[in-house]
Design a protein around this motif. Structure first.
Motif, short mmCIF file in Angstrom:
data_model
loop_
_atom_site.label_atom_id
_atom_site.label_comp_id
_atom_site.label_asym_id
_atom_site.label_seq_id
_atom_site.Cartn_x
_atom_site.Cartn_y
_atom_site.Cartn_z
N TYR A 68 6.56 2.51 -3.47
CA TYR A 68 6.58 2.70 -5.01
C TYR A 68 7.90 1.87 -5.37
O TYR A 68 8.91 1.57 -4.89
CB TYR A 68 6.90 4.31 -5.17
CG TYR A 68 5.70 5.04 -5.19
CD1 TYR A 68 4.85 5.59 -6.07
CD2 TYR A 68 4.97 5.37 -3.84
CE1 TYR A 68 3.61 6.46 -5.73
CE2 TYR A 68 4.16 6.08 -3.64
CZ TYR A 68 3.34 6.65 -4.45
OH TYR A 68 2.42 7.42 -4.38
N TYR A 81 7.30 9.68 -6.91
CA TYR A 81 6.92 10.00 -5.81
C TYR A 81 5.82 11.15 -5.66
O TYR A 81 4.91 11.21 -5.02
CB TYR A 81 7.90 9.91 -4.60
CG TYR A 81 8.16 8.63 -4.07
CD1 TYR A 81 7.54 8.11 -2.97
CD2 TYR A 81 9.23 7.81 -4.50
CE1 TYR A 81 7.67 6.83 -2.55
CE2 TYR A 81 9.30 6.47 -3.90
CZ TYR A 81 8.57 6.17 -3.01
OH TYR A 81 8.97 4.83 -2.60
N PHE A 111 0.93 -1.03 -0.10
CA PHE A 111 -0.08 -0.01 0.10
C PHE A 111 0.93 1.33 0.06
O PHE A 111 0.40 2.22 -0.27
CB PHE A 111 -0.87 0.11 1.32
CG PHE A 111 -2.22 -0.86 1.03
CD1 PHE A 111 -3.10 -0.49 0.04
CD2 PHE A 111 -2.18 -2.06 1.79
CE1 PHE A 111 -4.12 -1.34 0.01
CE2 PHE A 111 -3.54 -2.75 1.79
CZ PHE A 111 -4.19 -2.63 0.72
N TRP A 113 4.78 2.96 -13.99
CA TRP A 113 4.91 4.25 -14.22
C TRP A 113 6.18 4.50 -15.01
O TRP A 113 7.22 3.98 -15.10
CB TRP A 113 4.91 4.89 -12.87
CG TRP A 113 5.18 6.35 -12.91
CD1 TRP A 113 4.02 7.35 -12.68
CD2 TRP A 113 6.30 7.15 -12.90
NE1 TRP A 113 4.44 8.60 -12.77
CE2 TRP A 113 5.97 8.51 -12.94
CE3 TRP A 113 7.57 6.84 -13.02
CZ2 TRP A 113 6.89 9.42 -13.03
CZ3 TRP A 113 8.58 7.79 -12.89
CH2 TRP A 113 8.39 9.31 -13.11
N THR A 142 -0.85 10.94 -9.87
CA THR A 142 -1.76 10.04 -10.64
C THR A 142 -1.12 8.66 -10.36
O THR A 142 -1.63 7.78 -10.74
CB THR A 142 -1.75 10.38 -12.05
OG1 THR A 142 -0.41 10.35 -12.68
CG2 THR A 142 -2.10 11.83 -12.38
N CYS A 143 0.17 8.72 -9.80
CA CYS A 143 0.79 7.36 -9.53
C CYS A 143 0.55 6.65 -8.09
O CYS A 143 0.54 7.61 -7.22
CB CYS A 143 2.11 7.66 -9.72
SG CYS A 143 3.08 5.99 -9.70
N LYS A 144 0.02 5.53 -8.07
CA LYS A 144 -0.17 4.91 -6.67
C LYS A 144 0.83 3.56 -6.35
O LYS A 144 1.47 3.31 -7.62
CB LYS A 144 -1.63 4.22 -6.64
CG LYS A 144 -2.65 5.38 -6.92
CD LYS A 144 -2.65 6.37 -5.88
CE LYS A 144 -3.89 7.48 -6.15
NZ LYS A 144 -3.66 8.77 -5.31
N PRO A 145 1.05 3.51 -5.21
CA PRO A 145 2.12 2.33 -5.32
C PRO A 145 1.82 1.08 -5.91
O PRO A 145 2.74 0.32 -6.28
CB PRO A 145 2.05 2.13 -3.71
CG PRO A 145 1.64 3.55 -2.99
CD PRO A 145 0.75 4.08 -3.98
N TRP A 146 0.61 0.67 -5.77
CA TRP A 146 0.32 -0.73 -6.78
C TRP A 146 0.33 -0.37 -8.16
O TRP A 146 0.14 -1.47 -8.80
CB TRP A 146 -1.04 -1.24 -6.02
CG TRP A 146 -2.08 -0.08 -5.99
CD1 TRP A 146 -3.10 0.30 -6.97
CD2 TRP A 146 -2.70 0.73 -5.00
NE1 TRP A 146 -3.99 1.25 -6.57
CE2 TRP A 146 -3.49 1.53 -5.43
CE3 TRP A 146 -1.95 0.93 -3.63
CZ2 TRP A 146 -3.97 2.50 -4.75
CZ3 TRP A 146 -2.29 1.87 -2.78
CH2 TRP A 146 -3.66 2.61 -3.30
N THR A 147 0.35 0.77 -8.78
CA THR A 147 0.34 0.85 -9.97
C THR A 147 1.76 1.58 -10.62
O THR A 147 2.00 1.66 -11.93
CB THR A 147 -0.56 1.93 -10.55
OG1 THR A 147 -0.25 3.14 -10.01
CG2 THR A 147 -2.00 1.53 -10.29
N SER A 148 2.90 1.61 -9.42
CA SER A 148 4.02 2.24 -9.98
C SER A 148 4.77 1.55 -10.70
O SER A 148 5.76 1.96 -11.21
CB SER A 148 4.71 2.67 -8.58
OG SER A 148 5.03 1.34 -7.71
#
Length: 539
Positions: free
Chosen positions: A464, A478, A461, A491, A482-488
């Protein structure tokens, strides 16, 4: 002459040698960590420093909970303090001289320990002093390696520090099993005294290696910096002033140092919410905390005591098996972290470690391992499988992340805070483990199992994915809302079609090759938000 080439760029043998030699700092820590578990069981050590019901009879001697905790844990207090002073010392004296001084401090601590006769307080204070040296080395060594190693192999060479920690633990176990048969105090004094050899190798040998070119550049010593860069590249010293690679890397260092001097920040900047500074500081400290809460040091500090309690006749041999698994699997960990990134191995590792700690605790709680040999053997296998997962994921992974997560202007301070968190929890676990195990016995494993699961959840959660990215790109990631850890993992900065595209462009730029897809380097960076200089300032 270059030893070999990576991506067409030369790598000198000096770069390999300095990484290995500097990693003796990690070996020193590993050796000091590994030796205490076996020393606590040596008969002469018990007679001298424990409380004995029958004077001179080791079988009637035992350590009080407080005494055992202090003997083991005061090393960690020293490392905590030393880690905070390590970076300023290395900045003031230079990386090499700082390591030499820190080796002397460690040796003073060893001498205090081996000259103790009946005072356990003196022995504990010796471990505290040695910890000051170890903690300072833990700050100076990775810094020296990162600043001196060629960028193409920096990650691998820096990871040798963790590898040597595991090697030091294994060597301590092997020496202990050989020294235990020595009569009298020679058993434990030999194990501790051999610890003088390792800082001698590092403290003297490092003086024959080149100083950090970055430190030399920061102090205006440009001719020496050129020679240091040339040495690590395998370029003859006579060509250092005119060689393309040397000139390019020196100019990059000058630019970076000039930029850092303009954005230099204080300790309070680490806790500001802007640009995710507070987020990353707390993340680094939390990851280091959970590396300790995996429970690995429960086995490294108290392994011999634990395995004696489960009925294993020769706990020293069991320690060697654990140490060998830890050392061997660290090689796999270096591959895993490069091949599969950071998030996935830490998540899988947390779950894997939790499973085997649960088995360890459940087996020890269900039946008395002293009366059921199969239970004791199952606990040993569970411990080995736990160490396998730890050595391949959380052990190297967290240290790599500490070097990748923070922005340039506060990196040193945020890394120091994270490392201090590691040493603090190291102390807390080392000191309180005897109290806890006496109260809940093997159910302690359930606590570590839960902590491993919690660590995996936090990674999912909040962490990154920073693999394959430059430090500047990590900072951009970071700060991208628009970037989340689970989508990083997928990225990439604006202007790049994918992360793989970003990696390929970075490699091409590094090698000064024409960029593909009809776009120049300037165009790429303009799409990402400005030219290279502007992107650096934004980071």
């Amino acid at each position: 002459m270059a030893l070999f080439y990576v991506n067409g760029l030369p790598i000198g043998w000096i770069s390999i040698m300095l990484a290995i030699l500097a990693s003796m700092g990690g070996f020193i820590f590993g050796y000091d960590t590994g030796q205490i578990s076996d020393i606590l069981l040596m008969p002469d050590f018990l007679v001298r420093f424990a409380t004995c019901q029958t004077p001179g009879d080791a079988s009637s001697c035992s350590f009080s909970t407080v005494r055992e905790g202090l003997i083991v844990s005061l090393l960690s207090i020293g490392t905590l303090v030393g880690a905070l002073f390590g970076a300023p010392t290395a900045d003031f004296l230079g990386r090499r001289y700082a390591m030499t001084v820190e080796c002397v401090v460690f040796m003073i601590g060893v001498i205090i320990q081996i000259t103790a006769f009946h005072s356990w307080v003196q022995f504990a204070i010796g471990r505290l002093v040695s910890g000051l040296g170890v903690g300072s080395l833990s700050a100076a060594v990775p810094m020296y390696q990162a600043e001196t190693a060629p960028p193409q192999i920096r990650g691998t060479l820096t990871a040798t520090y963790q590898l040597f920690i595991t090697f030091g633990i294994l060597v301590a176990y092997c020496i202990s099993i050989g020294a235990r048969s020595i009569d009298g105090s020679g058993s434990w004094r030999t194990v501790v005294g051999i610890g003088l050899l390792w800082p001698l190798i590092l403290g003297i040998g490092i003086l024959f290696m080149p100083e950090s070119p970055r430190w030399l550049t920061a102090h205006g010593r440009f001719p020496e910096a050129r020679r240091a860069i040339a040495a690590t590249r395998g370029i003859p010293e006579s060509e250092a002033d005119d060689h393309f690679f040397v000139h390019r890397e020196l100019e990059e260092m000058k630019s970076a140092i000039e930029f850092e001097s303009k954005v230099k920040a204080g300790w309070l900047d680490c806790f500001k919410p802007e640009r995710m500074q507070l987020y990353r500081t707390l993340l680094g400290m939390t990851l280091q905390m959970f590396q300790q809460l995996t429970g690995a040091n429960y086995f490294f500090y108290y392994g011999a005591t634990v395995f004696t309690a489960v009925g294993i006749q020769d706990s020293f041999v069991t320690q060697i098996i654990l140490g060998a698994v830890n050392f061997g699997c660290t090689f796999g960990g270096m591959y895993v972290m490069e091949r599969f990134g950071r998030r996935f191995p830490l998540i899988i590792g947390g779950v894997w470690q939790s499973v085997w700690l649960f088995v360890f605790a459940a087996a020890g709680t269900a039946k008395d391992p002293k009366e059921h040999k199969n239970i004791g053997e199952l606990m040993i296998v569970s411990a080995c499988l736990f160490i396998l997962g730890y050595a391949m994921t959380w052990a190297p992974g967290v240290w790599i992340l500490i070097g990748e997560t923070f922005p340039t202007r506060t990196r040193a301070r945020q890394a120091a805070l994270s490392t201090a968190s590691n040493w603090l929890w190291n102390f807390l676990l080392a000191f309180f483990t005897p109290f806890i195990t006496r109260a809940i016995d093997y159910r302690y494993g359930f606590v570590f199992a839960a902590c491993n699961l919690a660590g995996a959840v936090i990674v999912y959660f909040f962490l990154y994915e920073s693999s394959d990215l430059s430090l500047e790109s990590v900072d951009m990631m970071y700060c991208d809302p628009t970037c989340k850890p689970w989508t990083s993992r997928t990225w990439a900065p604006a202007g790049f079609s994918s992360r793989q595209d970003l990696v390929e462009q970075a490699r091409a730029a590094e090698m000064h090759k024409p960029l593909e897809a009809g776009a120049g380097e300037e165009t790429r960076y303009e799409k990402a938000g400005g030219p290279p200089d502007a992107a650096a300032k934004a980071a």
